[in-house]
Design a protein around this motif. Structure first.
Motif, PDB file in Angstrom:
ATOM      1  N   VAL A  39     -12.568  11.542  23.215  1.00 21.24           N
ATOM      2  CA  VAL A  39     -12.414  12.998  23.113  1.00 21.24           C
ATOM      3  C   VAL A  39     -12.232  13.641  24.489  1.00 21.24           C
ATOM      4  O   VAL A  39     -11.234  14.294  24.739  1.00 21.24           O
ATOM      5  CB  VAL A  39     -13.558  13.672  22.331  1.00 21.24           C
ATOM      6  CG1 VAL A  39     -13.297  15.161  22.158  1.00 21.24           C
ATOM      7  CG2 VAL A  39     -13.793  13.010  20.979  1.00 21.24           C
ATOM      8  N   MET A  40     -13.202  13.480  25.383  1.00 24.88           N
ATOM      9  CA  MET A  40     -13.110  14.021  26.746  1.00 24.88           C
ATOM     10  C   MET A  40     -13.799  13.036  27.689  1.00 24.88           C
ATOM     11  O   MET A  40     -14.927  12.635  27.449  1.00 24.88           O
ATOM     12  CB  MET A  40     -13.802  15.390  26.827  1.00 24.88           C
ATOM     13  CG  MET A  40     -13.730  16.029  28.195  1.00 24.88           C
ATOM     14  SD  MET A  40     -14.774  17.521  28.352  1.00 24.88           S
ATOM     15  CE  MET A  40     -14.132  18.556  27.070  1.00 24.88           C
ATOM     16  N   THR A  41     -13.113  12.673  28.751  1.00 26.24           N
ATOM     17  CA  THR A  41     -13.698  11.719  29.703  1.00 26.24           C
ATOM     18  C   THR A  41     -14.841  12.363  30.477  1.00 26.24           C
ATOM     19  O   THR A  41     -14.967  13.586  30.541  1.00 26.24           O
ATOM     20  CB  THR A  41     -12.649  11.236  30.723  1.00 26.24           C
ATOM     21  OG1 THR A  41     -12.287  12.328  31.571  1.00 26.24           O
ATOM     22  CG2 THR A  41     -11.430  10.636  30.044  1.00 26.24           C
ATOM     23  N   GLY A  42     -15.641  11.524  31.093  1.00 23.41           N
ATOM     24  CA  GLY A  42     -16.722  12.020  31.928  1.00 23.41           C
ATOM     25  C   GLY A  42     -16.222  12.784  33.141  1.00 23.41           C
ATOM     26  O   GLY A  42     -16.850  13.745  33.589  1.00 23.41           O
ATOM     27  N   ILE A  43     -15.071  12.367  33.660  1.00 18.59           N
ATOM     28  CA  ILE A  43     -14.480  13.070  34.811  1.00 18.59           C
ATOM     29  C   ILE A  43     -14.091  14.490  34.415  1.00 18.59           C
ATOM     30  O   ILE A  43     -14.384  15.450  35.136  1.00 18.59           O
ATOM     31  CB  ILE A  43     -13.252  12.307  35.362  1.00 18.59           C
ATOM     32  CG1 ILE A  43     -13.613  10.871  35.760  1.00 18.59           C
ATOM     33  CG2 ILE A  43     -12.597  13.070  36.505  1.00 18.59           C
ATOM     34  CD1 ILE A  43     -14.445  10.719  36.986  1.00 18.59           C
ATOM     35  N   GLU A  44     -13.453  14.634  33.260  1.00 21.64           N
ATOM     36  CA  GLU A  44     -13.040  15.972  32.799  1.00 21.64           C
ATOM     37  C   GLU A  44     -14.260  16.830  32.486  1.00 21.64           C
ATOM     38  O   GLU A  44     -14.285  18.018  32.809  1.00 21.64           O
ATOM     39  CB  GLU A  44     -12.121  15.873  31.577  1.00 21.64           C
ATOM     40  CG  GLU A  44     -11.608  17.206  31.078  1.00 21.64           C
ATOM     41  CD  GLU A  44     -10.855  18.031  32.121  1.00 21.64           C
ATOM     42  OE1 GLU A  44     -10.910  19.280  32.037  1.00 21.64           O
ATOM     43  OE2 GLU A  44     -10.216  17.451  33.017  1.00 21.64           O
ATOM     44  N   ALA A  45     -15.276  16.253  31.864  1.00 19.86           N
ATOM     45  CA  ALA A  45     -16.500  17.006  31.585  1.00 19.86           C
ATOM     46  C   ALA A  45     -17.144  17.471  32.894  1.00 19.86           C
ATOM     47  O   ALA A  45     -17.579  18.627  33.006  1.00 19.86           O
ATOM     48  CB  ALA A  45     -17.480  16.144  30.788  1.00 19.86           C
ATOM     49  N   THR A  46     -17.151  16.605  33.895  1.00 20.97           N
ATOM     50  CA  THR A  46     -17.701  16.966  35.204  1.00 20.97           C
ATOM     51  C   THR A  46     -16.910  18.109  35.827  1.00 20.97           C
ATOM     52  O   THR A  46     -17.488  19.055  36.387  1.00 20.97           O
ATOM     53  CB  THR A  46     -17.692  15.737  36.140  1.00 20.97           C
ATOM     54  OG1 THR A  46     -18.468  14.704  35.542  1.00 20.97           O
ATOM     55  CG2 THR A  46     -18.227  16.066  37.509  1.00 20.97           C
ATOM     56  N   ARG A  47     -15.589  18.016  35.724  1.00 19.41           N
ATOM     57  CA  ARG A  47     -14.716  19.062  36.262  1.00 19.41           C
ATOM     58  C   ARG A  47     -15.050  20.426  35.624  1.00 19.41           C
ATOM     59  O   ARG A  47     -15.147  21.446  36.305  1.00 19.41           O
ATOM     60  CB  ARG A  47     -13.258  18.676  35.978  1.00 19.41           C
ATOM     61  CG  ARG A  47     -12.254  19.269  36.908  1.00 19.41           C
ATOM     62  CD  ARG A  47     -10.853  18.706  36.670  1.00 19.41           C
ATOM     63  NE  ARG A  47     -10.680  17.471  37.427  1.00 19.41           N
ATOM     64  CZ  ARG A  47     -10.365  16.278  36.924  1.00 19.41           C
ATOM     65  NH1 ARG A  47     -10.145  16.133  35.648  1.00 19.41           N
ATOM     66  NH2 ARG A  47     -10.248  15.233  37.694  1.00 19.41           N
TER      67      ARG A  47
END
Length: 193
Positions: A59-67
């Motif tokens: 669904v959403m990567t950890g990098i995108e969630a962090t961003r």
């Protein structure tokens, strides 16, 4: 009390992190999520001090969630620690650019994970020792671009002087095998007849 959210797509990893963190005095797990989107919703609802986030999730990567956490002023107090099985340079650089305060490999010793949570909760940055070694090794090798090519001459004599290139074969210079086979094909001289 350090409040922690655990975001990982693997249920066993989440359960292991929860068991470790709940057993530690001074740390409270406020919730778990199985992907980056759920994790972002959990973090917005609970406002933890630390978000332990896996890199690769559906669904959403950890990098995108962090961003998104770093870009949201309402989440300015949340510090992200990225967890991964892979210490790849690309993940480390992306995570740090996205705003992560820490980067740990999942094979980190439990005591080191607990220490890392305390360090990052204190607004310090932290990289796993294995990741640090990898980054130092890759930076000591220099940039990933090809080195400049030396000027190339068509003259065999000029190439023989070039320290960066092996001696070029010239029509008069033969390898030992070629030279010996050429010698065996010579015609006998008049003295040998």
């Amino acid at each position: 009390m350090i409040r922690v959210a655990v975001v990982d797509d693997q249920a066993l990893m989440r359960a292991g992190f929860r068991a470790l963190l709940d057993a530690e005095e001074g740390i409270e797990v406020v919730g778990e999520a199985a992907d980056g989107e759920q994790g972002l919703a959990l973090i917005r609802a609970q406002l933890p001090d630390i978000a332990l986030i896996d890199v690769q999730m559906p669904v959403m990567t950890g990098i995108e969630a962090t961003r998104r956490i770093a870009a949201d002023p309402d989440l300015a107090s949340v510090r992200v620690v990225i967890l991964t099985n892979y210490g790849l340079d690309e993940y480390v650089f992306e995570a740090l650019r996205a705003g992560a305060g820490g980067f740990l490999l999942k094979d980190t010793d439990p005591a080191d994970l607990l220490q890392a949570i305390g360090i990052v909760a204190g607004s310090e940055a932290l990289l796993s020792p294995a990741v640090t070694r990898t980054l130092i090794g890759s930076s000591s090798r220099g940039p990933r671009t090809a080195p400049p090519r030396p000027a190339w001459s068509t003259s065999p004599a000029a190439n023989a002087r070039s320290p960066r290139w092996p001696r070029a074969a010239s029509p008069t210079r033969r390898s030992p095998r070629t030279w010996s086979s050429a010698r065996s094909r010579r015609r006998p001289t008049s003295a040998a007849r």
